[in-house]
Design a protein around this motif. Structure first.
Motif, PDB file in Angstrom:
ATOM      1  N   LEU A 188       0.931  -1.288  -0.255  1.00 17.41           N
ATOM      2  CA  LEU A 188      -0.221  -0.161   0.062  1.00 17.41           C
ATOM      3  C   LEU A 188       1.210   1.303  -0.049  1.00 17.41           C
ATOM      4  CD1 LEU A 188      -2.435   1.325   0.347  1.00 17.41           C
ATOM      5  CD2 LEU A 188      -2.403   0.922   3.364  1.00 17.41           C
TER       6      LEU A 188
ATOM      7  N   ILE B 101       2.531   6.528  -6.534  1.00 14.60           N
ATOM      8  CA  ILE B 101       0.677   7.651  -7.315  1.00 14.60           C
ATOM      9  C   ILE B 101       0.696   9.348  -6.842  1.00 14.60           C
ATOM     10  CG2 ILE B 101      -1.652   8.080  -7.559  1.00 14.60           C
ATOM     11  CD1 ILE B 101      -1.465   4.410  -6.509  1.00 14.60           C
ATOM     12  N   ASN B 102       1.051   9.520  -5.284  1.00 14.44           N
ATOM     13  CA  ASN B 102       1.104  10.714  -5.436  1.00 14.44           C
ATOM     14  C   ASN B 102       1.733  10.613  -3.855  1.00 14.44           C
ATOM     15  OD1 ASN B 102       0.925  13.183  -4.269  1.00 14.44           O
ATOM     16  ND2 ASN B 102      -1.210  13.004  -4.460  1.00 14.44           N
TER      17      ASN B 102
ATOM     18  N   ASN C 276       3.437  12.838  -2.755  1.00 13.82           N
ATOM     19  CA  ASN C 276       2.758  14.828  -2.225  1.00 13.82           C
ATOM     20  C   ASN C 276       2.304  13.919  -0.987  1.00 13.82           C
ATOM     21  OD1 ASN C 276       2.620  17.128  -0.740  1.00 13.82           O
ATOM     22  ND2 ASN C 276       2.422  18.226  -2.907  1.00 13.82           N
ATOM     23  N   ALA C 277       1.053  14.082  -1.711  1.00  7.94           N
ATOM     24  CA  ALA C 277      -0.103  13.430  -1.235  1.00  7.94           C
ATOM     25  C   ALA C 277       0.538  12.418   0.651  1.00  7.94           C
ATOM     26  CB  ALA C 277      -1.348  13.221  -1.505  1.00  7.94           C
TER      27      ALA C 277
ATOM     28  N   ARG D  57       1.848  13.923   2.839  1.00  6.10           N
ATOM     29  CA  ARG D  57       1.065  14.610   4.016  1.00  6.10           C
ATOM     30  C   ARG D  57       0.173  13.766   4.811  1.00  6.10           C
ATOM     31  NH1 ARG D  57      -0.170  20.190   3.257  1.00  6.10           N
ATOM     32  NH2 ARG D  57       1.537  21.038   1.532  1.00  6.10           N
ATOM     33  N   THR D  58       0.058  12.763   4.481  1.00  6.82           N
ATOM     34  CA  THR D  58      -0.479  11.194   5.080  1.00  6.82           C
ATOM     35  C   THR D  58       0.173  10.369   5.915  1.00  6.82           C
ATOM     36  OG1 THR D  58      -1.822  11.159   2.932  1.00  6.82           O
ATOM     37  CG2 THR D  58      -2.344   9.881   4.360  1.00  6.82           C
TER      38      THR D  58
ATOM     39  N   LYS E 116       0.014   1.698  -8.874  1.00  5.66           N
ATOM     40  CA  LYS E 116      -0.488  -0.036  -8.906  1.00  5.66           C
ATOM     41  C   LYS E 116       1.179  -0.695  -9.395  1.00  5.66           C
ATOM     42  CE  LYS E 116      -5.161   0.454  -7.538  1.00  5.66           C
ATOM     43  NZ  LYS E 116      -5.033  -0.199  -6.538  1.00  5.66           N
TER      44      LYS E 116
ATOM     45  N   LYS F 156      -6.288  17.525  -4.676  1.00  2.00           N
ATOM     46  CA  LYS F 156      -5.673  16.861  -5.795  1.00  2.00           C
ATOM     47  C   LYS F 156      -4.424  16.118  -5.853  1.00  2.00           C
ATOM     48  CE  LYS F 156      -8.175  16.885 -10.478  1.00  2.00           C
ATOM     49  NZ  LYS F 156      -8.554  17.380 -11.143  1.00  2.00           N
ATOM     50  N   ILE F 157      -3.232  17.658  -5.830  1.00  2.36           N
ATOM     51  CA  ILE F 157      -2.193  17.638  -5.766  1.00  2.36           C
ATOM     52  C   ILE F 157      -1.458  17.295  -3.932  1.00  2.36           C
ATOM     53  CG2 ILE F 157       0.256  18.540  -5.606  1.00  2.36           C
ATOM     54  CD1 ILE F 157      -1.940  20.319  -7.920  1.00  2.36           C
ATOM     55  N   GLN F 158      -2.257  16.919  -3.271  1.00  6.20           N
ATOM     56  CA  GLN F 158      -1.875  17.034  -1.563  1.00  6.20           C
ATOM     57  C   GLN F 158      -2.647  16.150  -0.873  1.00  6.20           C
ATOM     58  OE1 GLN F 158      -2.103  21.152  -0.412  1.00  6.20           O
ATOM     59  NE2 GLN F 158      -0.102  21.541  -1.552  1.00  6.20           N
ATOM     60  N   GLY F 159      -3.642  16.171  -1.768  1.00  2.00           N
ATOM     61  CA  GLY F 159      -5.062  15.055  -0.441  1.00  2.00           C
ATOM     62  C   GLY F 159      -5.584  13.587  -1.293  1.00  2.00           C
ATOM     63  N   ILE F 160      -5.424  13.165  -2.013  1.00  5.33           N
ATOM     64  CA  ILE F 160      -6.052  12.410  -3.029  1.00  5.33           C
ATOM     65  C   ILE F 160      -4.944  11.297  -2.920  1.00  5.33           C
ATOM     66  CG2 ILE F 160      -8.548  13.192  -2.952  1.00  5.33           C
ATOM     67  CD1 ILE F 160      -7.527  12.376  -5.980  1.00  5.33           C
ATOM     68  N   ILE F 161      -5.055  10.197  -3.490  1.00  3.59           N
ATOM     69  CA  ILE F 161      -3.731   9.525  -3.974  1.00  3.59           C
ATOM     70  C   ILE F 161      -4.702   8.330  -4.498  1.00  3.59           C
ATOM     71  CG2 ILE F 161      -2.204   7.427  -3.271  1.00  3.59           C
ATOM     72  CD1 ILE F 161      -2.219   8.660  -0.577  1.00  3.59           C
TER      73      ILE F 161
ATOM     74  N   ASP G 162      -4.655   6.555  -7.859  1.00  7.09           N
ATOM     75  CA  ASP G 162      -5.249   4.604  -8.300  1.00  7.09           C
ATOM     76  C   ASP G 162      -5.388   3.852  -7.091  1.00  7.09           C
ATOM     77  OD1 ASP G 162      -4.786   6.009 -10.780  1.00  7.09           O
ATOM     78  OD2 ASP G 162      -3.087   5.537 -10.908  1.00  7.09           O
ATOM     79  N   LEU G 163      -5.456   4.683  -5.542  1.00  7.54           N
ATOM     80  CA  LEU G 163      -6.420   3.911  -5.092  1.00  7.54           C
ATOM     81  C   LEU G 163      -7.320   3.836  -4.809  1.00  7.54           C
ATOM     82  CD1 LEU G 163      -2.937   4.294  -2.169  1.00  7.54           C
ATOM     83  CD2 LEU G 163      -3.312   2.447  -4.400  1.00  7.54           C
ATOM     84  N   THR G 164      -8.247   3.155  -3.547  1.00  6.05           N
ATOM     85  CA  THR G 164      -9.498   2.499  -3.253  1.00  6.05           C
ATOM     86  C   THR G 164     -10.271   4.131  -2.224  1.00  6.05           C
ATOM     87  OG1 THR G 164      -9.029   0.936  -2.279  1.00  6.05           O
ATOM     88  CG2 THR G 164      -9.220   0.238  -4.052  1.00  6.05           C
TER      89      THR G 164
ATOM     90  N   GLU H 183      -8.036   2.235   0.786  1.00  2.00           N
ATOM     91  CA  GLU H 183      -7.340   2.307   1.093  1.00  2.00           C
ATOM     92  C   GLU H 183      -7.260   3.612   1.421  1.00  2.00           C
ATOM     93  OE1 GLU H 183      -4.793  -0.627  -1.446  1.00  2.00           O
ATOM     94  OE2 GLU H 183      -6.032   0.651  -2.662  1.00  2.00           O
TER      95      GLU H 183
ATOM     96  N   ILE I 263      -8.295   4.050   5.201  1.00  2.00           N
ATOM     97  CA  ILE I 263      -7.751   3.813   5.946  1.00  2.00           C
ATOM     98  C   ILE I 263      -6.177   3.997   6.008  1.00  2.00           C
ATOM     99  CG2 ILE I 263      -8.947   1.790   6.118  1.00  2.00           C
ATOM    100  CD1 ILE I 263      -5.716   1.704   4.902  1.00  2.00           C
ATOM    101  N   ILE I 264      -5.431   4.642   5.195  1.00  2.00           N
ATOM    102  CA  ILE I 264      -3.903   4.836   4.788  1.00  2.00           C
ATOM    103  C   ILE I 264      -3.345   6.234   6.227  1.00  2.00           C
ATOM    104  CG2 ILE I 264      -3.461   6.542   3.220  1.00  2.00           C
ATOM    105  CD1 ILE I 264      -1.702   5.406   1.967  1.00  2.00           C
ATOM    106  N   GLY I 265      -4.020   6.708   6.324  1.00  2.00           N
ATOM    107  CA  GLY I 265      -3.102   8.183   6.901  1.00  2.00           C
ATOM    108  C   GLY I 265      -3.145   6.358   8.751  1.00  2.00           C
TER     109      GLY I 265
ATOM    110  N   LEU J  47     -12.002   3.387  -7.474  1.00  2.35           N
ATOM    111  CA  LEU J  47     -10.865   4.190  -6.864  1.00  2.35           C
ATOM    112  C   LEU J  47     -11.137   5.812  -6.845  1.00  2.35           C
ATOM    113  CD1 LEU J  47      -8.627   3.323 -10.741  1.00  2.35           C
ATOM    114  CD2 LEU J  47      -8.670   2.456  -7.962  1.00  2.35           C
TER     115      LEU J  47
ATOM    116  N   ARG K  50     -10.080  10.394   6.264  1.00  2.59           N
ATOM    117  CA  ARG K  50      -8.940   9.367   6.722  1.00  2.59           C
ATOM    118  C   ARG K  50      -8.393  10.374   7.618  1.00  2.59           C
ATOM    119  NH1 ARG K  50      -4.424  11.058   2.446  1.00  2.59           N
ATOM    120  NH2 ARG K  50      -5.435  10.163   1.002  1.00  2.59           N
TER     121      ARG K  50
END
Lengths: 342, 494
Positions: free
Chosen positions: A201, A208-209, A211-212, A215-216, A277, B336-341, B343-345, B348, B351-353, B390, B406
């Motif tokens: 994961l 994928i990102n 930057n995000a 921050r996570t 992926k 878009k740039i700092q938040g979501i990933i 291509d992940l569901t 995911e 829970i990633i945080g 996604l 998250r």
């Protein structure tokens, strides 16, 4: 139609399809391709040969998969293979009387550790100094063979210590080559990591990102660092197998262009080279497919100089099949045809 | 130009269902709707980016069906997108004539290009040096250059997609002048915007879409604002107005205390105490230091001077993860740039945080992950076809909810929400505001709420920190929190 589409869009479809195609071709073109004989407690046959050689590529491609998933690439794998073989053979020594200067397990462990250090170097360049992965690993790609040469003092070391050949050959009494067991253990290890940890994961999130991901709360540079070290370790293990097969350290030719085969396996397995992926299962089947192709071509009498041409054709095919544009064209054609037929 | 019965389907989604749209010459026609209502899809069908699944488009009585933006342009339909898509490193004149340079004896005729570009811009009341590169001008001017280019290709229909979202008040007025001028020349103009004020100021007609369906076409002057909003969100406005103000001031217990924190180019000498269970707003213009301060509080950046204290002890955050271990969550501005990933569901992404906080080797089991995802999807009413969808395929508002989820999963004591309502529809905006107040009241979570919309802040915050030019200039509480006071504090009139 729906069902067919579902099957063809699965990432395992392409490598499996290619593999089946090769096997079917061989069934007709190569007599005795599927024959496996049992002699002196060992299994012999072309399939076994392929699996034996493919084990090296399977291990390499698993290391490569994680690196590519983070959006990177490791083109130093081939050179690291040479370093691994050089270190191991140097430590065991080319004693004509068949003795070893150092116990085999220790020599192997040191060789893999040195390769891990190579991975640390790559990881440091990419994750800390933020050098582009291609350039960062190019350094070791070019310097690696020189380093291997320094270790062996410019010579090919031939090892006469018998147990060393067990790694690339078979243990006494074992029906299958050791390489297959090693590859299987590595595969199980990666499966375990995938199922029981969040490595997959996190690696994907970084790819994928990034930057995000930071921050996570992900330690992005630690993750990137880690995948290069793993790639180095994989190359190290592959290097032991490779040098054991010829019972020698060959700094100039060991693992030559193997990183390209590994990248090809990953691409064939459905992982995009842009990262994100990733599909380890696809890479493994991809690796076996590539090796089958290589063996098939050799069996057909294609010389090793011509081999890259055929591989290039495969690359073109993969690129076409993975391109959205090409898929759209094919789909449009299919729809038009369906419309014409009413 | 008319569009009749336009339908467009994506796998599993009905993006447009029998939508009609009529544009007359010399009219400014607003296209409004919530996120995911189908505005952009309609525009993309019109400009040939997407093919339509049913319906027809006619232009001056003739049927057309553009299959690419270039073809649409040849039919007389030009578009100016939200983000200016010109080349910043080329000159203004080059940008206007790129791809269709006038030639003389086989070579590009620079003299003519520059002269004609200047003339063209002059007709839009824009007198600038056309031989300078595009990036030497402000976004507003760039936008007008994009319009000039769009109009010069013999356009009959001009589509402006959220043209004002990055412009300030004065620039917007300049843009409007240009639009009015073009309207007088007989162009039909489609104006897509989230800003209702601007629609009332500029537009003649308005077409409302909701969930891919046509709600209706109305004359702007005859449609009261409240009614327009209720048509857009499909429920009565009482809901929004009855929300009232947050009357909950939090407890006396101090959660985090900033003492003179500074970082070059971010903020100078910033002091703040945040109590448990209070909602603190950061107000100020873009670039005033709102986001930058939030980043210092959440470990994204490190302060150079000053200290942060939590329950009496000094804390230093070397990374966002550090701040998360101290139960601080920062939901960033740029989704878009700092938040979501992407291509992940959704699962995911939710829970990633928590997984990051627990560490890579301490894996949350699949069953547990699914349980958490389901729970929060329900709690925040995130619209998904399945948790395994996604996240990039969700609408903006639902992506935002998933990102908030998250952070909620990590159970923070302090949650920083940076522009959580930007670019999402009014319905979801209200939901998020309600949720903020609820979290503070029921779970005693402290929240820092950053927004450009002052109304939103006055409703949700019990304390407002006003920032200007990277300094804290005022702190308002209680009755002082109203639009006028905040505005004048931002402007510097306190």
């Amino acid at each position: 139609m729906e069902k067919l589409k579902k099957i063809t869009s699965n990432h395992l479809f392409l490598p499996l399809f290619a593999l089946c195609l090769l096997l079917v071709f061989n069934a007709f073109a190569t007599p005795g391709f599927f024959t496996i004989e049992f002699q002196n407690g060992q299994l012999f046959g072309r399939i076994i040969d392929i699996l034996n050689r493919a084990s090296i590529l399977v291990i390499l491609s698993m290391g490569m998969t994680f690196v590519i998933a983070t959006g990177g690439i490791d083109i130093s794998q081939g050179s690291v293979i040479a370093i691994s073989g050089a270190v191991c053979c140097y430590l065991i020594g080319g004693n004509g009387d068949g003795t070893a200067n150092m116990p085999l397990p220790v020599a192997c462990l040191v060789a893999v550790l040195v390769c891990a250090v190579c991975g640390v170097w790559n990881g440091f360049l990419v994750s800390k100094l933020k050098i582009q992965p291609m350039v960062a690993t190019l350094i070791l790609m070019t310097a690696g063979r020189g380093i291997a040469m320094l270790i062996t003092e410019g010579q090919n070391i031939t090892v006469y210590y018998k147990p060393f050949t067990y790694i690339g050959g078979s243990l006494p009494g074992s029906p299958l080559p050791t390489t297959i067991y090693i590859a299987a253990i590595m595969v199980l290890f990666v499966v375990f990591i995938q199922k029981k940890t969040s490595v997959g994961l996190f690696v994907q999130a970084v790819g994928i990102n990034s930057n995000a991901a930071r921050r996570t709360g992900l330690k992005v540079s630690a993750i990137i660092f880690m995948v290069y070290v793993f790639s180095g370790v994989c190359a190290g293990i592959a290097g032991l197998m490779e040098s054991s097969m010829i019972a020698a350290a060959d700094p100039n030719n060991a693992g030559l262009n193997m990183e390209m085969d590994a990248i090809l396996s990953v691409a064939l397995g459905g992982t995009l080279l842009s990262g994100g992926k990733f599909y380890v299962g696809g890479s493994i089947i991809g690796a076996i497919t590539i090796q089958t192709m290589t063996t098939t071509l050799y069996a057909l009498g294609v010389s090793s100089e011509q081999l890259p041409v055929y591989k290039a054709l495969v690359v073109i095919l993969i690129c076409l099949l993975q391109s959205e544009k090409f898929k759209n064209i094919l789909e449009k054609r299919a729809v038009e045809k369906a419309v014409k037929q009413g | 130009m008319t569009m009749r019965g336009i339908c467009k389907y994506f796998p599993g989604v009905r993006a447009l269902e029998k939508v009609d749209f009529t544009l007359r010459a010399g009219e400014v026609h607003a296209l409004v709707g919530e996120n995911g209502a189908g505005k952009s899809t309609l525009i993309k069908v019109l400009t040939g980016v997407y093919g339509k699944d049913a319906g027809e488009i006619t232009m001056e009585g003739k049927a057309i069906s553009p299959s690419s933006p270039l073809e649409a342009m040849k039919c007389g339909i030009s578009t100016v997108y939200q983000e200016v898509n010109l080349c910043p490193n080329l000159t203004v004149a080059e940008n206007i004539f790129i791809g269709r340079e006038p030639k003389k004896a086989g070579r590009i005729d620079w003299k003519t290009i520059n002269r004609r570009a200047a003339e063209l811009l002059a007709t839009l009341n824009l007198n600038i040096d056309v031989t300078k590169t595009l990036d030497s001008y402000s976004v507003a001017v760039q936008q007008m250059i994009a319009i000039a280019r769009a109009v010069d290709v013999d356009a009959k229909v001009l589509i402006l997609d959220e043209p004002t979202s990055s412009l300030d008040e004065e620039e917007t007025q300049r843009l409007f002048d240009v639009v009015r001028k073009l309207k007088a020349q007989g162009l039909g103009i489609v104006f897509v915007s989230h800003f209702l004020d601007q629609i009332y100021e500029l537009c003649d007609q308005v077409t409302v879409l909701r969930n891919g369906e046509l709600i209706g076409e109305y004359e702007v002057a005859a449609l009261p604002r409240v009614e327009l909003i209720s048509k857009m969100i499909g429920k009565e406005l009482g809901d929004i107005q009855s929300m009232g103000k947050n009357e909950n001031f939090g407890t006396d217990e101090i959660l985090i205390e900033a003492d003179g924190i500074s970082a070059f180019g971010r903020i100078q000498d910033f002091d703040l105490q945040i109590h448990k269970g209070e909602v603190v707003g950061f107000a100020g213009l873009l670039g005033s230091g709102r986001t930058e301060t939030a980043e210092l509080l959440s470990g994204v950046a490190k302060p150079e001077k000053g200290t942060l204290r939590m329950s009496g002890k000094d804390v230093h955050f070397a990374s966002p993860l550090d701040a998360m271990q101290h139960k601080i969550g920062f939901c960033p501005e740029d989704r878009k740039i700092q938040g979501i990933i992407g291509d992940l569901t959704v699962r995911e992404n939710i829970i990633i945080g928590l997984q990051a906080k627990k560490g890579m080797w301490n894996h949350i089991s699949m069953k547990e992950q699914e349980k958490i995802a389901d729970q929060y999807i329900k709690l925040l009413q995130i619209k998904v076809s399945s948790p395994e969808q996604l996240i990039r395929n969700l609408s903006g508002g639902n992506q935002q909810k998933a990102i908030i989820a998250r952070w909620l999963v990590t159970q923070p004591d302090l949650l920083i929400l940076d522009e959580p309502t930007r670019g999402i529809d009014i319905g979801t905006k209200t939901e998020i505001q309600k949720m903020v107040i609820q979290l503070a009241r029921e779970q005693h979570m402290s929240i820092i709420f950053i927004s450009s919309e002052i109304d939103e802040m006055t409703r949700t915050c019990t304390r407002l920190v006003v920032l200007r030019d990277r300094r804290k200039v005022a702190e308002l509480t209680g009755a002082d929190i109203n639009s006028d006071k905040v505005m004048s504090a931002i402007a510097g009139g306190v």
